[in-house]
Motif scaffolding. Sequence first.
Motif, mmCIF file in Angstrom:
data_model
loop_
_atom_site.group_PDB
_atom_site.id
_atom_site.type_symbol
_atom_site.label_atom_id
_atom_site.label_comp_id
_atom_site.label_asym_id
_atom_site.label_seq_id
_atom_site.Cartn_x
_atom_site.Cartn_y
_atom_site.Cartn_z
ATOM 1 N N SER A 225 0.801 -1.226 0.000
ATOM 2 C CA SER A 225 0.000 0.000 0.000
ATOM 3 C C SER A 225 0.831 1.272 0.000
ATOM 4 N N HIS A 226 2.079 1.180 0.430
ATOM 5 C CA HIS A 226 2.977 2.341 0.387
ATOM 6 C C HIS A 226 4.386 1.842 0.612
ATOM 7 N N GLN A 227 5.010 1.388 -0.459
ATOM 8 C CA GLN A 227 6.286 0.700 -0.346
ATOM 9 C C GLN A 227 7.358 1.607 0.247
ATOM 10 N N PHE A 228 8.145 1.030 1.131
ATOM 11 C CA PHE A 228 9.291 1.768 1.647
ATOM 12 C C PHE A 228 10.557 1.208 0.998
ATOM 13 N N PRO A 229 11.373 2.059 0.367
ATOM 14 C CA PRO A 229 11.390 3.518 0.453
ATOM 15 C C PRO A 229 10.784 4.263 -0.740
ATOM 16 N N ARG B 187 -2.968 7.424 4.355
ATOM 17 C CA ARG B 187 -3.213 7.753 2.950
ATOM 18 C C ARG B 187 -3.862 9.125 2.933
ATOM 19 N N LEU B 188 -3.224 10.081 2.266
ATOM 20 C CA LEU B 188 -3.614 11.486 2.392
ATOM 21 C C LEU B 188 -4.476 11.989 1.238
ATOM 22 N N ARG C 58 -6.824 13.412 13.537
ATOM 23 C CA ARG C 58 -6.083 14.634 13.861
ATOM 24 C C ARG C 58 -4.690 14.599 13.224
ATOM 25 N N MET C 59 -4.021 13.454 13.329
ATOM 26 C CA MET C 59 -2.685 13.336 12.749
ATOM 27 C C MET C 59 -2.742 13.425 11.230
ATOM 28 N N ARG C 60 -3.750 12.819 10.638
ATOM 29 C CA ARG C 60 -3.861 12.860 9.181
ATOM 30 C C ARG C 60 -4.037 14.303 8.697
ATOM 31 N N ARG D 36 13.079 21.100 -11.756
ATOM 32 C CA ARG D 36 14.082 20.035 -11.814
ATOM 33 C C ARG D 36 13.867 18.983 -10.725
ATOM 34 N N LEU D 37 12.728 19.077 -10.055
ATOM 35 C CA LEU D 37 12.397 18.126 -9.002
ATOM 36 C C LEU D 37 11.153 17.339 -9.403
ATOM 37 N N ARG D 38 11.177 16.039 -9.125
ATOM 38 C CA ARG D 38 10.007 15.204 -9.393
ATOM 39 C C ARG D 38 9.680 14.411 -8.134
ATOM 40 N N VAL D 39 8.422 14.464 -7.734
ATOM 41 C CA VAL D 39 7.968 13.803 -6.512
ATOM 42 C C VAL D 39 7.155 12.581 -6.886
ATOM 43 N N GLU D 40 7.411 11.462 -6.205
ATOM 44 C CA GLU D 40 6.672 10.221 -6.446
ATOM 45 C C GLU D 40 6.185 9.652 -5.117
ATOM 46 N N GLY D 41 4.978 9.122 -5.114
ATOM 47 C CA GLY D 41 4.443 8.424 -3.943
ATOM 48 C C GLY D 41 4.098 9.319 -2.778
ATOM 49 N N ALA D 42 3.585 10.519 -3.044
ATOM 50 C CA ALA D 42 3.338 11.469 -1.958
ATOM 51 C C ALA D 42 1.961 11.337 -1.318
ATOM 52 N N ASP D 43 1.063 10.554 -1.902
ATOM 53 C CA ASP D 43 -0.313 10.514 -1.398
ATOM 54 C C ASP D 43 -0.582 9.390 -0.413
ATOM 55 N N ALA D 44 0.302 8.417 -0.326
ATOM 56 C CA ALA D 44 -0.047 7.177 0.374
ATOM 57 C C ALA D 44 0.496 7.072 1.785
ATOM 58 N N GLY D 45 1.356 7.935 2.243
ATOM 59 C CA GLY D 45 1.917 7.773 3.577
ATOM 60 C C GLY D 45 2.800 8.943 3.946
ATOM 61 N N LEU D 46 3.726 8.721 4.879
ATOM 62 C CA LEU D 46 4.480 9.813 5.480
ATOM 63 C C LEU D 46 5.888 9.964 4.922
#
Length: 507
Positions: free
Chosen positions: A262-266, A301-302, A382-384, A406-416
């Motif tokens: 559901s939100h692979q680390f890393p 999951r945000l 509250r934490m979410r 020049r920055l690309r973000v991946e996997g930002a919706d599923a966890g911390l």
Amino acid sequence: MLTYSLGDRGEESLYGYLYRRIKEDIESGAIPAGERLPSKRALAEHLGVSLVTVEGAYGQLVAEGYVSAKPRRGFFANPVDRPATRPRRSAPVAAPAVHGPVAAGVAHGSAWPPAASAEKPLLADFTGGEVAAELFPYRAWARAMRDVLSHEPERALLCESPSMGSVRLREALAAHLRSFRGMEADPACIVVGAGAQTLYNLLVQLLGRGRRFAVEDPGYPRLTSIYRANDVELSHVPLDGAGIGMAALRSSGASVAHLVPSHQFPTGLVTSVSRRYELLGWANDAEGRYVVEDDYDCEFRLAGRPIPSMQSIDASERVIYANTFARSMGPAFRVGYLVLPAHLARRFQSELGFYSCTVSSMEQLALARFIEGGDFERHVRRMRTHYRALRDRLLAALSDGPWGDRLRVEGADAGLHFLLRVDSAATEADLVRAARAEGVALAPLSAFRQASVGSGRCAGAFGEGGAPSFVMSYAGVGRDVVPHAVRALERAFDAAEREAARAGARR
């Protein structure tokens, strides 16, 4: 009470002036070592400034070592060597107390973490597993503990709980999983233990050491250490864009696949639904195969609805579900649990039932009350909300700056945490060193890669050769620190880029 004439600050910011005056009083001995500083709220009211101003000043004092923050006790002045003359300092930036990176078990030969000698105190640490400690529900948890001590029979408090854990807690966990994750979990199939590490050790004993276990690559280094400490054969299987690579998993010879779907680390990757069914098919292709579903930060999951668990779509009793309270309640809260297939639960009782549960009865009963009364659900909401606002602020700061394109973000919706790709001629190691020189700790993706099946290093979508990438764990970073941390990163990226250009010109 500390009193300063704010009218004397000239062009200096309120926060900077307050920070400087308190620091000078600690250095001079006017505030002696060990003295308790006023609470943030009390000082803000006394000086007529905002709470944010005092939080910023205290945060910087903590970060630089002038002050210690003691949970639930307050802030205390530290002893310092008072220099005869003090160097001029640039305007400070607010920063929380932070701790070292999650370095245990990282691949040997990595350039991370960098040497720590004579470095700037940390402004922000994006490497660790910290949580927002100020959001811990102290009152609700204290009430649950008091209720347990006041109302539970002595026998329930002082006697040993069943090997699989308190029946009441397992029933509470089953109800929680049904409402939050859509899972039908029989309380008789739940095993409670003192965190994931303890439970994985039990799992190896339950399934047998004669098996080969597969883990994701890149992946959580401590998981590799746990399985190696148990003397099992281990395969590191590379990821592709949909999840763990099926061809490599099949060729690995593994009969147990440990996944974070559901939100692979890393990497932050969410395993696709089609890949989930492929994995269930793989598990059903041979007798005795299992998937361990690690759902460690499913509460956060945000965006959108929670991803259904693999256990909830498993019709053949091949998925072992694992979760802990480390992300929701804090890493020191050592309670985790497994949901076993019914036949494995029966085996656990017959073969491992001699073990004592590794979580105290009082703590189990308090957690059961905490869940039953709705306190846990309210705490997670509250934490979410807090983490969503923190993440949004961080993403906005990254995208709005000069490096935004020049920055690309991946996997930002599923966890911390999320993956940050940087389009730079500098190496990951160079960017890590430059960031640390600016007071920001980064964890490079390369530190989490292992030797994958069929290759000398990690292959697949997250293998070597791509843009420098960093695992951004942001839960422990203060919201007010975010803009300062991003500016520091931009300065670091600029410096590393210039150095890379000079090195190229010399060649």
